[in-house]
Design a protein around this motif. Sequence first.
Motif, short mmCIF file in Angstrom:
data_model
loop_
_atom_site.label_atom_id
_atom_site.label_comp_id
_atom_site.label_asym_id
_atom_site.label_seq_id
_atom_site.Cartn_x
_atom_site.Cartn_y
_atom_site.Cartn_z
N PRO A 42 0.78 -1.25 0.00
CA PRO A 42 0.00 0.00 0.00
C PRO A 42 0.80 1.29 0.00
CG PRO A 42 -0.02 -0.99 2.18
CD PRO A 42 0.70 -1.94 1.28
N ASP A 43 2.01 1.33 0.57
CA ASP A 43 2.69 2.63 0.67
C ASP A 43 4.17 2.52 0.37
OD1 ASP A 43 3.44 1.30 2.90
OD2 ASP A 43 3.52 3.08 4.17
N LEU A 44 4.83 3.69 0.34
CA LEU A 44 6.24 3.77 -0.03
C LEU A 44 7.11 2.82 0.79
CD1 LEU A 44 8.70 5.40 -1.35
CD2 LEU A 44 8.65 6.73 0.75
N PHE A 45 6.85 2.80 2.10
CA PHE A 45 7.75 2.06 2.97
C PHE A 45 7.65 0.55 2.77
CE2 PHE A 45 8.07 6.14 4.62
CZ PHE A 45 9.18 6.19 5.43
N ARG A 99 14.30 7.87 5.18
CA ARG A 99 14.38 9.06 6.01
C ARG A 99 13.66 10.23 5.35
NH1 ARG A 99 19.27 11.68 9.27
NH2 ARG A 99 19.52 13.35 7.78
N ALA A 100 13.98 10.42 4.03
CA ALA A 100 13.33 11.50 3.30
C ALA A 100 11.82 11.26 3.25
CB ALA A 100 13.90 11.59 1.89
N GLY A 101 11.44 10.00 3.05
CA GLY A 101 10.01 9.67 2.98
C GLY A 101 9.31 9.97 4.29
N TYR A 102 9.96 9.64 5.39
CA TYR A 102 9.32 9.91 6.69
C TYR A 102 9.18 11.40 6.93
CZ TYR A 102 7.97 9.15 11.50
OH TYR A 102 7.27 9.12 12.67
N ARG A 103 10.26 12.13 6.60
CA ARG A 103 10.24 13.57 6.89
C ARG A 103 9.26 14.33 6.02
NH1 ARG A 103 16.25 15.35 8.76
NH2 ARG A 103 16.39 13.79 10.39
N THR A 104 9.03 13.83 4.80
CA THR A 104 8.07 14.51 3.92
C THR A 104 6.69 13.88 4.04
OG1 THR A 104 8.84 13.09 2.13
CG2 THR A 104 9.80 15.28 2.26
N ARG A 105 6.49 13.08 5.08
CA ARG A 105 5.18 12.49 5.41
C ARG A 105 4.62 11.67 4.26
NH1 ARG A 105 4.12 15.12 10.10
NH2 ARG A 105 5.16 17.11 10.28
N HIS A 106 5.47 10.84 3.67
CA HIS A 106 4.96 9.90 2.68
C HIS A 106 4.59 8.58 3.32
CE1 HIS A 106 6.36 12.66 -0.39
NE2 HIS A 106 5.61 11.99 -1.22
N LEU A 107 4.53 8.61 4.65
CA LEU A 107 4.22 7.40 5.38
C LEU A 107 2.73 7.41 5.70
CD1 LEU A 107 5.50 5.00 6.95
CD2 LEU A 107 5.70 6.54 8.87
N LYS A 108 2.05 6.33 5.32
CA LYS A 108 0.63 6.25 5.65
C LYS A 108 0.50 5.75 7.07
CE LYS A 108 -1.37 5.47 1.09
NZ LYS A 108 -1.85 4.45 0.18
N LEU B 144 19.81 -5.28 5.83
CA LEU B 144 20.04 -6.34 4.85
C LEU B 144 19.17 -7.56 5.12
CD1 LEU B 144 23.86 -6.01 4.51
CD2 LEU B 144 22.16 -5.59 2.77
N ILE B 145 18.86 -7.79 6.40
CA ILE B 145 17.94 -8.87 6.71
C ILE B 145 16.56 -8.36 6.35
CG2 ILE B 145 16.94 -10.27 8.53
CD1 ILE B 145 19.65 -10.11 9.93
N PRO B 146 15.95 -8.91 5.30
CA PRO B 146 14.74 -8.31 4.77
C PRO B 146 13.63 -8.22 5.82
CG PRO B 146 15.58 -9.91 3.25
CD PRO B 146 16.38 -10.04 4.50
N GLY B 147 12.83 -7.17 5.70
CA GLY B 147 11.72 -6.99 6.62
C GLY B 147 11.91 -5.80 7.53
N SER B 148 13.10 -5.19 7.54
CA SER B 148 13.28 -4.01 8.37
C SER B 148 14.32 -3.10 7.74
CB SER B 148 13.75 -4.41 9.78
OG SER B 148 14.92 -5.17 9.70
N PHE B 149 14.15 -1.78 7.88
CA PHE B 149 15.24 -0.88 7.51
C PHE B 149 15.25 0.34 8.41
CE2 PHE B 149 11.92 0.62 4.59
CZ PHE B 149 11.98 1.99 4.79
N VAL B 150 16.41 0.98 8.46
CA VAL B 150 16.60 2.08 9.38
C VAL B 150 15.98 3.35 8.80
CG1 VAL B 150 18.31 3.48 10.60
CG2 VAL B 150 18.75 1.06 10.18
#
Lengths: 132, 222
Positions: A42-45, A99-108, B144-150
């Motif tokens: 559903p979203d960018l992340f 990071r850019a996505g979170y800061r520009t509120r592209h997170l649903k 790198l372990i899929p399912g999470s990123f910083v």
Amino acid sequence: MIVLGLTEGGTLDQVLDWIVVISMVSGALLSVAAGIGLLRFPDLFSRMHAATKPQVLGLFLMLLSVALQIRAWSAVPILVLAWFFQLLTAPVTAHMVGRAGYRTRHLKQETLVLDDLNEVVSEAQRRLDEGR
Amino acid sequence: MSPHRHPRPARPSELLTGARSARARARRRRARFLIELPLMLWLVLVWGALWRDFSPGNLIFGFVIALGVVTTFKLPPVELSGRFNPWQGLVFTVLFLREIVRASIQVVLVVLRRGPKVRNAVIGIRMRSQEDLMATVLGHVLTLIPGSFVVEIDRTTSTLYLHVLDINTVQEAEDFRRQVRSIEARIIRMMGSREELAALDAEGPAGPDPAARANRSMKEHP
């Protein structure tokens, strides 16, 4: 020796050929799964998970099949290097885009069950407003 | 900061001649060279791999180029912890590869089963270590372990904020936190500094120190 239905001449070459086939096809399948994920999530992340992650393993399988096909030791360091640089750079891009996505509120927000960062950010915002 | 890095007080004679500052400069230059040596060796290996030629002549030429690169493009030196346990390194590599395979399959399953209905979480995790290098390594491994990123790193509190795929309950988030902390423990056993390792051993089965735990429960959603 019977290898995957091969009944005659089960030589080392044939075994390696089959490993090449299997790893190349499964590497390609991981890329297909990434594409499906791009369409379905559903979203960018969540899409970034799909777009960046299976490739780590997918590329590894591809490089493995290349190495087993060439069967020359001199090719191994450069293939290892190719994978290593992928390991080194993929997280950086993921982090920068995320990071850019979170800061520009592209997170649903409705896709999240928990957001620790939001609390910290709104707390910082509140303090900033008070300071004014 | 460790005590040996503090400069000793200057002797009066040295202050007069300025000998101390010159000597200190030389010592700092040497220390900097030693810190950057592992990275230069890595550059030499890359050079050899790119040319597919590990003959001495090629490697020496590569070393000259590495020297040039390091002196021309000056970056803050990467401070290694000065400790590396090869056995733990091997164990970690095997576990890391296994995790990648397991988690890749998991992400594919999430894609196929959950698709548009997937639920995620941004989870803050307080790290044990304050070191930038540890944060970088842990962040890389987790991404790198899929399912999470910083998503974000707070260096003042050394907290990692991770976006994690397919987290549906607070309990699952808690499980993920525990998983991250065990990965961090493994990295410390592999390449953490002696102080970090001692702190990890002192932790015992009770888990992380109370400060980190308090921080964790504080950040829980109501």
